[in-house]
Design a protein around this motif. Structure first.
Motif, PDB file in Angstrom:
ATOM      1  N   GLY A 163      52.787   6.804  26.268  1.00  0.00           N
ATOM      2  CA  GLY A 163      51.818   7.150  27.306  1.00  0.00           C
ATOM      3  C   GLY A 163      52.489   7.440  28.639  1.00  0.00           C
ATOM      4  O   GLY A 163      53.342   8.310  28.755  1.00  0.00           O
ATOM      5  N   ARG A 164      52.124   6.677  29.661  1.00  0.00           N
ATOM      6  CA  ARG A 164      52.710   6.842  30.997  1.00  0.00           C
ATOM      7  C   ARG A 164      54.108   6.239  31.081  1.00  0.00           C
ATOM      8  O   ARG A 164      54.843   6.507  32.026  1.00  0.00           O
ATOM      9  CB  ARG A 164      51.798   6.210  32.039  1.00  0.00           C
ATOM     10  N   GLY A 165      54.472   5.369  30.134  1.00  0.00           N
ATOM     11  CA  GLY A 165      55.831   4.849  30.072  1.00  0.00           C
ATOM     12  C   GLY A 165      56.040   3.520  30.769  1.00  0.00           C
ATOM     13  O   GLY A 165      57.183   3.066  30.901  1.00  0.00           O
ATOM     14  N   SER A 166      54.964   2.844  31.192  1.00  0.00           N
ATOM     15  CA  SER A 166      55.145   1.600  31.949  1.00  0.00           C
ATOM     16  C   SER A 166      55.823   0.521  31.119  1.00  0.00           C
ATOM     17  O   SER A 166      56.699  -0.203  31.626  1.00  0.00           O
ATOM     18  CB  SER A 166      53.792   1.102  32.473  1.00  0.00           C
ATOM     19  N   VAL A 167      55.443   0.384  29.849  1.00  0.00           N
ATOM     20  CA  VAL A 167      56.068  -0.635  29.001  1.00  0.00           C
ATOM     21  C   VAL A 167      57.504  -0.241  28.688  1.00  0.00           C
ATOM     22  O   VAL A 167      58.417  -1.085  28.711  1.00  0.00           O
ATOM     23  CB  VAL A 167      55.246  -0.847  27.715  1.00  0.00           C
ATOM     24  N   PRO A 218      50.998  -7.025  32.214  1.00  0.00           N
ATOM     25  CA  PRO A 218      51.548  -8.367  32.413  1.00  0.00           C
ATOM     26  C   PRO A 218      51.562  -9.202  31.130  1.00  0.00           C
ATOM     27  O   PRO A 218      52.577  -9.843  30.817  1.00  0.00           O
ATOM     28  CB  PRO A 218      50.619  -8.966  33.474  1.00  0.00           C
ATOM     29  N   ALA A 219      50.465  -9.191  30.379  1.00  0.00           N
ATOM     30  CA  ALA A 219      50.427  -9.953  29.124  1.00  0.00           C
ATOM     31  C   ALA A 219      51.364  -9.340  28.090  1.00  0.00           C
ATOM     32  O   ALA A 219      52.028 -10.066  27.335  1.00  0.00           O
ATOM     33  CB  ALA A 219      48.997 -10.013  28.582  1.00  0.00           C
ATOM     34  N   THR A 220      51.431  -8.017  28.054  1.00  0.00           N
ATOM     35  CA  THR A 220      52.336  -7.359  27.110  1.00  0.00           C
ATOM     36  C   THR A 220      53.779  -7.755  27.382  1.00  0.00           C
ATOM     37  O   THR A 220      54.550  -8.051  26.449  1.00  0.00           O
ATOM     38  CB  THR A 220      52.179  -5.830  27.208  1.00  0.00           C
ATOM     39  N   ILE A 279      58.417  -6.822  15.570  1.00  0.00           N
ATOM     40  CA  ILE A 279      57.418  -5.801  15.885  1.00  0.00           C
ATOM     41  C   ILE A 279      56.235  -6.460  16.575  1.00  0.00           C
ATOM     42  O   ILE A 279      55.802  -7.549  16.176  1.00  0.00           O
ATOM     43  CB  ILE A 279      56.969  -5.032  14.620  1.00  0.00           C
ATOM     44  N   VAL A 280      55.732  -5.811  17.621  1.00  0.00           N
ATOM     45  CA  VAL A 280      54.555  -6.274  18.353  1.00  0.00           C
ATOM     46  C   VAL A 280      53.529  -5.145  18.327  1.00  0.00           C
ATOM     47  O   VAL A 280      53.818  -4.025  18.746  1.00  0.00           O
ATOM     48  CB  VAL A 280      54.895  -6.632  19.819  1.00  0.00           C
ATOM     49  N   VAL A 281      52.345  -5.443  17.814  1.00  0.00           N
ATOM     50  CA  VAL A 281      51.258  -4.475  17.710  1.00  0.00           C
ATOM     51  C   VAL A 281      50.099  -4.981  18.559  1.00  0.00           C
ATOM     52  O   VAL A 281      49.694  -6.144  18.429  1.00  0.00           O
ATOM     53  CB  VAL A 281      50.806  -4.286  16.248  1.00  0.00           C
ATOM     54  N   GLU A 282      49.564  -4.107  19.422  1.00  0.00           N
ATOM     55  CA  GLU A 282      48.441  -4.483  20.271  1.00  0.00           C
ATOM     56  C   GLU A 282      47.308  -3.474  20.100  1.00  0.00           C
ATOM     57  O   GLU A 282      47.561  -2.278  19.993  1.00  0.00           O
ATOM     58  CB  GLU A 282      48.871  -4.545  21.737  1.00  0.00           C
TER      59      GLU A 282
END
Length: 268
Positions: free
Chosen positions: A57-61, A34-36, A141-144
């Motif tokens: 990963g799982r591909g949700s984003v 949600p925050a992403t 670009i967004v890095v988390e």
């Protein structure tokens, strides 16, 4: 930067073949997505055409980006695609890709996102420089990265266990804690040094509550790393079992899990 070997000759520290890895990744996604999505919605250029998700990963984003921007092509990249779910979206393109050095999947990228990836690369600073070079003018670009908050107290059972996880990942997977510290500067130093503008950051904190995604993600991480934590003498079995039980069964005020998000835009 720490120069310890990334692996000990066996499987990776966080092994994609582990029997519960898909569940562990799902718990991370439920906690952080949600925050992403909020950050990506605020950073995305108008009408992006090319989007790259590093470490899908799982591909949700990647799925959320493909639905949010149906006119864009979303590249869902990872070194291991076994857990990726494309959701049947026609504009989502899976790509086996190593961010350590593989070339850009496409030129002129409008939006790049990666979460809990850069810290594990051989040189996250060099990798960031490459990724910034992929951006189209006006691209973002967004890095988390995951970050313990407050800093884990190694004198407590759970704090000591989480601190031991950090040490295993530093030693066995090459995780560079200085990278996260540098991202916490204002503006985020690694981004600003590459000439990015409109740089910003936020920290979201997720308390450990029994059954919560944050607790389950940390519990599953402890379980996956159990052989290394015990084999390297970083924890006794009793302390590890107690930490797992705390995460599974109790609401805790301290410590907490946290995700740091930073972003910047390439000038037009």
């Amino acid at each position: 930067m720490d120069t310890a070997p990334r692996y000990d000759g066996g499987p990776p520290a966080l092994d994609p073949a582990w029997e519960h890895e898909r569940l562990r990744l799902d718990r991370l996604a439920v906690m952080t997505d949600p925050a992403t999505r909020e950050v990506l919605d605020s950073c995305a250029p108008d009408d992006p055409r090319e989007i790259v998700e590093i470490g899908a990963g799982r591909g949700s984003v990647a799925r959320a980006l493909a639905r949010r921007h149906p006119g864009a092509r979303v590249w869902a990249t990872d070194v291991d695609l076994r857990h990726l779910d494309t959701g049947g979206l026609p504009n989502l393109v899976p790509l086996r890709h190593d961010a350590n050095g593989d070339p850009a999947p496409v030129t002129g990228v409008d939006l790049i996102h990666c979460r809990s990836v850069m810290i594990f690369l051989d040189d996250p600073y060099a990798a960031l420089e490459r990724l910034v070079g992929w951006l189209a003018p006006g691209g973002c670009i967004v890095v988390e990265e995951l970050a313990g908050f407050p800093p884990y107290d190694p004198t407590t059972v759970l704090g000591g266990a989480l601190d031991a996880v950090s040490e295993v990942l530093r030693h066995d997977a090459g995780a560079d804690p200085q990278w996260v510290r540098d991202l916490m500067t204002d503006p985020p130093g690694p981004l600003a040094r590459h000439g990015l503008v409109d740089c910003g950051a936020q920290m979201r904190v997720y308390p450990f509550q029994a059954g919560s995604p944050a607790s389950e993600f940390s519990r599953l991480t402890l379980e996956q790393l159990r052989p290394r934590l015990l084999g390297q003498g970083r924890l006794t079995e009793d302390r590890l079992d107690t930490a797992v039980a705390l995460l599974r069964d109790h609401d805790l005020d301290d410590p907490a899990s946290a995700v740091l998000s930073v972003w910047g835009r390439r000038p037009r």
